[in-house]
Structure formats: structure tokens, C-alpha cells
Design a protein around this motif. Structure first.
Motif, mmCIF file in Angstrom:
data_model
loop_
_atom_site.group_PDB
_atom_site.id
_atom_site.type_symbol
_atom_site.label_atom_id
_atom_site.label_comp_id
_atom_site.label_asym_id
_atom_site.label_seq_id
_atom_site.Cartn_x
_atom_site.Cartn_y
_atom_site.Cartn_z
ATOM 1 N N GLU A 1 0.828 -1.207 0.000
ATOM 2 C CA GLU A 1 0.000 0.000 0.000
ATOM 3 C C GLU A 1 0.863 1.258 0.000
ATOM 4 O OE1 GLU A 1 -2.418 -0.659 3.445
ATOM 5 O OE2 GLU A 1 -4.084 -1.409 2.242
ATOM 6 N N LYS A 2 1.967 1.229 0.728
ATOM 7 C CA LYS A 2 2.871 2.385 0.744
ATOM 8 C C LYS A 2 3.530 2.590 -0.612
ATOM 9 C CE LYS A 2 3.995 2.199 5.646
ATOM 10 N NZ LYS A 2 5.034 1.887 6.626
ATOM 11 N N LEU A 3 3.728 1.506 -1.335
ATOM 12 C CA LEU A 3 4.360 1.600 -2.649
ATOM 13 C C LEU A 3 3.527 2.449 -3.607
ATOM 14 C CD1 LEU A 3 6.674 0.669 -4.478
ATOM 15 C CD2 LEU A 3 5.286 -1.318 -5.051
ATOM 16 N N CYS A 4 2.205 2.388 -3.495
ATOM 17 C CA CYS A 4 1.328 3.152 -4.389
ATOM 18 C C CYS A 4 1.512 4.656 -4.215
ATOM 19 C CB CYS A 4 -0.128 2.795 -4.124
ATOM 20 S SG CYS A 4 -0.515 1.092 -4.484
ATOM 21 N N ARG A 5 1.918 5.080 -3.045
ATOM 22 C CA ARG A 5 2.091 6.510 -2.763
ATOM 23 C C ARG A 5 3.553 6.944 -2.768
ATOM 24 N NH1 ARG A 5 -2.295 7.981 1.891
ATOM 25 N NH2 ARG A 5 -3.676 8.877 0.350
ATOM 26 N N ILE B 1 1.207 15.838 -5.730
ATOM 27 C CA ILE B 1 0.251 14.825 -6.185
ATOM 28 C C ILE B 1 0.291 13.612 -5.269
ATOM 29 C CG2 ILE B 1 -0.260 13.185 -8.025
ATOM 30 C CD1 ILE B 1 0.301 15.283 -10.012
ATOM 31 N N ASP B 2 -0.893 13.150 -4.892
ATOM 32 C CA ASP B 2 -1.024 11.958 -4.072
ATOM 33 C C ASP B 2 -1.066 10.724 -4.983
ATOM 34 O OD1 ASP B 2 -1.247 10.590 -1.698
ATOM 35 O OD2 ASP B 2 -3.426 10.759 -1.616
ATOM 36 N N HIS B 3 -0.706 9.591 -4.454
ATOM 37 C CA HIS B 3 -0.628 8.331 -5.209
ATOM 38 C C HIS B 3 0.264 8.519 -6.443
ATOM 39 C CE1 HIS B 3 -3.631 6.060 -2.933
ATOM 40 N NE2 HIS B 3 -4.312 7.189 -2.858
ATOM 41 N N TYR B 4 1.421 9.107 -6.234
ATOM 42 C CA TYR B 4 2.280 9.464 -7.360
ATOM 43 C C TYR B 4 2.834 8.234 -8.069
ATOM 44 C CZ TYR B 4 5.492 12.475 -9.986
ATOM 45 O OH TYR B 4 6.157 13.138 -10.970
ATOM 46 N N PHE C 1 3.023 4.975 -12.820
ATOM 47 C CA PHE C 1 2.894 3.661 -13.438
ATOM 48 C C PHE C 1 1.850 3.697 -14.548
ATOM 49 C CE2 PHE C 1 0.789 -0.581 -13.317
ATOM 50 C CZ PHE C 1 1.813 -1.302 -13.918
ATOM 51 N N SER C 2 0.747 4.373 -14.314
ATOM 52 C CA SER C 2 -0.281 4.463 -15.351
ATOM 53 C C SER C 2 0.223 5.282 -16.546
ATOM 54 C CB SER C 2 -1.568 5.054 -14.788
ATOM 55 O OG SER C 2 -1.362 6.374 -14.348
ATOM 56 N N PHE C 3 0.985 6.326 -16.285
ATOM 57 C CA PHE C 3 1.604 7.118 -17.354
ATOM 58 C C PHE C 3 2.507 6.218 -18.196
ATOM 59 C CE2 PHE C 3 4.259 11.301 -17.971
ATOM 60 C CZ PHE C 3 3.895 11.342 -19.292
ATOM 61 N N PHE C 4 3.277 5.372 -17.530
ATOM 62 C CA PHE C 4 4.163 4.434 -18.224
ATOM 63 C C PHE C 4 3.357 3.446 -19.067
ATOM 64 C CE2 PHE C 4 6.651 0.408 -18.041
ATOM 65 C CZ PHE C 4 7.662 0.787 -18.910
ATOM 66 N N LEU C 5 2.265 2.916 -18.525
ATOM 67 C CA LEU C 5 1.436 1.973 -19.280
ATOM 68 C C LEU C 5 0.855 2.616 -20.540
ATOM 69 C CD1 LEU C 5 -0.645 0.084 -16.556
ATOM 70 C CD2 LEU C 5 1.059 -0.885 -18.079
ATOM 71 N N ILE C 6 0.390 3.844 -20.414
ATOM 72 C CA ILE C 6 -0.210 4.541 -21.553
ATOM 73 C C ILE C 6 0.840 4.810 -22.630
ATOM 74 C CG2 ILE C 6 -1.342 6.672 -22.300
ATOM 75 C CD1 ILE C 6 -2.529 6.754 -19.389
ATOM 76 N N TYR D 1 -6.126 5.152 -6.719
ATOM 77 C CA TYR D 1 -6.265 4.341 -5.512
ATOM 78 C C TYR D 1 -6.662 2.905 -5.843
ATOM 79 C CZ TYR D 1 -11.144 5.400 -6.388
ATOM 80 O OH TYR D 1 -12.366 5.533 -6.982
ATOM 81 N N ILE D 2 -7.079 2.649 -7.078
ATOM 82 C CA ILE D 2 -7.482 1.303 -7.492
ATOM 83 C C ILE D 2 -6.315 0.323 -7.361
ATOM 84 C CG2 ILE D 2 -8.197 -0.057 -9.507
ATOM 85 C CD1 ILE D 2 -10.493 1.470 -8.351
ATOM 86 N N LEU D 3 -5.093 0.770 -7.623
ATOM 87 C CA LEU D 3 -3.950 -0.117 -7.471
ATOM 88 C C LEU D 3 -3.813 -0.587 -6.029
ATOM 89 C CD1 LEU D 3 -1.610 -1.468 -8.957
ATOM 90 C CD2 LEU D 3 -0.225 0.530 -8.448
#
Length: 181
Positions: free
Chosen positions: A33-37, A84-87, A92-97, A137-139
Motif C-alpha cells: 500500500e505504501k508503494l502506491c504513494r 500529487i497523491d498516489h504518485y 505507473f499508469s503514465f508508463f502503461l499509456i 487508488y485502485i492499485l
């Protein structure tokens, strides 16, 4: 060359995710959970992605803005580090896109075997990246589900492994194509 580096980064990220998800238990959940932020992980993903987007933005940018694209591409990820929260999730989502865009473009430009299958997979992972960017936060919630349910754990580990296999396939075919020429 950029697609090769992105494929290597995607393979490393996929291996990390598979390992993280398969080892995830309720005891290890707080670390995930900490990894997501994690802000450092966020900037590690976001800064190179932003810099790689500059050549894509140049043809559609107004003339006065072209000089400022690289400074903006550096400044925004650094400023996001602080605000930005959940950076890490967003990075990661930026990388996926970005990876999905480059894979789709590269699969047909380089005439990779199986380009249609690779394109469909890249579209799915890119769509997942867009979904994750909208709700970062879904991750964290996925990690929570994986910690308590084997069905979720093995499903998401398989999805990450498929992403890694696709990246490895692209990398091998590109290296083979470069060596063969």
C-alpha cells in the motif's frame, strides 16, 4: 531504440509486479500500500515518460510552446513530486499509456510478427493505464484484494506475467531483427 528501452523497463516492472503480487499476504500488505504513494517511484516513472512525450507533442504544439516543451517536461514531474497523491500509481499508469502507444506504433512500423495480437494486448494494457490514471487508488485496492484472495492474486500475477511476456517477445524480436540485418 526507445521501444527497446521501454520494453526492458516494462519487463523489469512486470517481473517486480509478479513477484510482489505472488508474495502478497495480509502481513506484507502495508508495504504494498505504501508503494502506491511512493514519490520516488512516481518520479522514476513520470520523468522519463514526460521527456519521451515531448517529440510526440511537437507536431501538435503551437510554435511559441515548442521551446518550452522540455523544460515543462522536467518541471511538471518534479512539481508533482510535491503536490500529487498516489504518485507511483499515476506514474505507473503514465508508463502503461506511453508504452501502449509506442508498442502499437512500433509493432506495425517494424513489422513485428504477431503485430495484431500485440496491438490488442497493448490496447488493453493502455486502457488499464487510463483507468488507473483516473482512479489511482485502485492499485491499492487491487493489492488489498490480492492479499486476501488467491483468485485475485493469481489473476493479477498472470496479467503482469502476460505483460512481461509481451515485453520480452517485443525485445527478442527487435534484437533478432537488428542482429539479422
Amino acid at each position: 531504440m526507445v521501444l527497446m528501452l521501454e520494453s526492458i523497463a516494462a519487463l523489469v516492472t512486470a517481473v517486480f509486479l509478479v513477484q510482489l503480487i505472488l508474495r502478497l499476504t495480509e502481513d506484507r500488505l502495508p508495504q504494498a500500500e505504501k508503494l502506491c504513494r511512493n514519490r520516488v517511484a512516481g518520479i522514476i516513472f513520470s520523468l522519463p515518460c514526460a521527456l519521451l512525450c515531448v517529440p510526440l507533442a511537437m507536431p501538435v504544439s503551437p510554435g511559441f510552446l515548442i521551446f518550452w516543451l522540455y523544460p515543462i517536461a522536467v518541471a511538471l514531474p518534479v512539481l508533482s513530486y510535491f503536490y500529487i497523491d498516489h504518485y507511483a500509481s499515476r506514474g505507473f499508469s503514465f508508463f502503461l499509456i506511453l508504452l501502449a502507444y509506442d508498442i502499437i506504433h512500433g509493432a506495425f512500423e517494424l513489422h513485428l510478427p504477431g503485430a495484431a495480437v500485440i496491438t490488442v494486448l497493448a490496447l488493453l494494457y493502455g486502457s488499464g493505464g487510463i483507468w488507473l490514471a483516473a482512479q489511482p487508488y485502485i492499485l491499492r485496492d487491487i493489492f488489498r484484494k490480492c492479499a486476501v484472495s488467491e483468485k485475485w492474486r493469481y489473476t493479477f500475477a498472470a496479467l503482469a506475467a502476460l505483460w512481461g511476456a509481451m515485453s520480452l517477445y517485443i525485445l527478442i524480436t527487435m534484437i533478432y531483427g537488428v542482429v539479422a540485418k
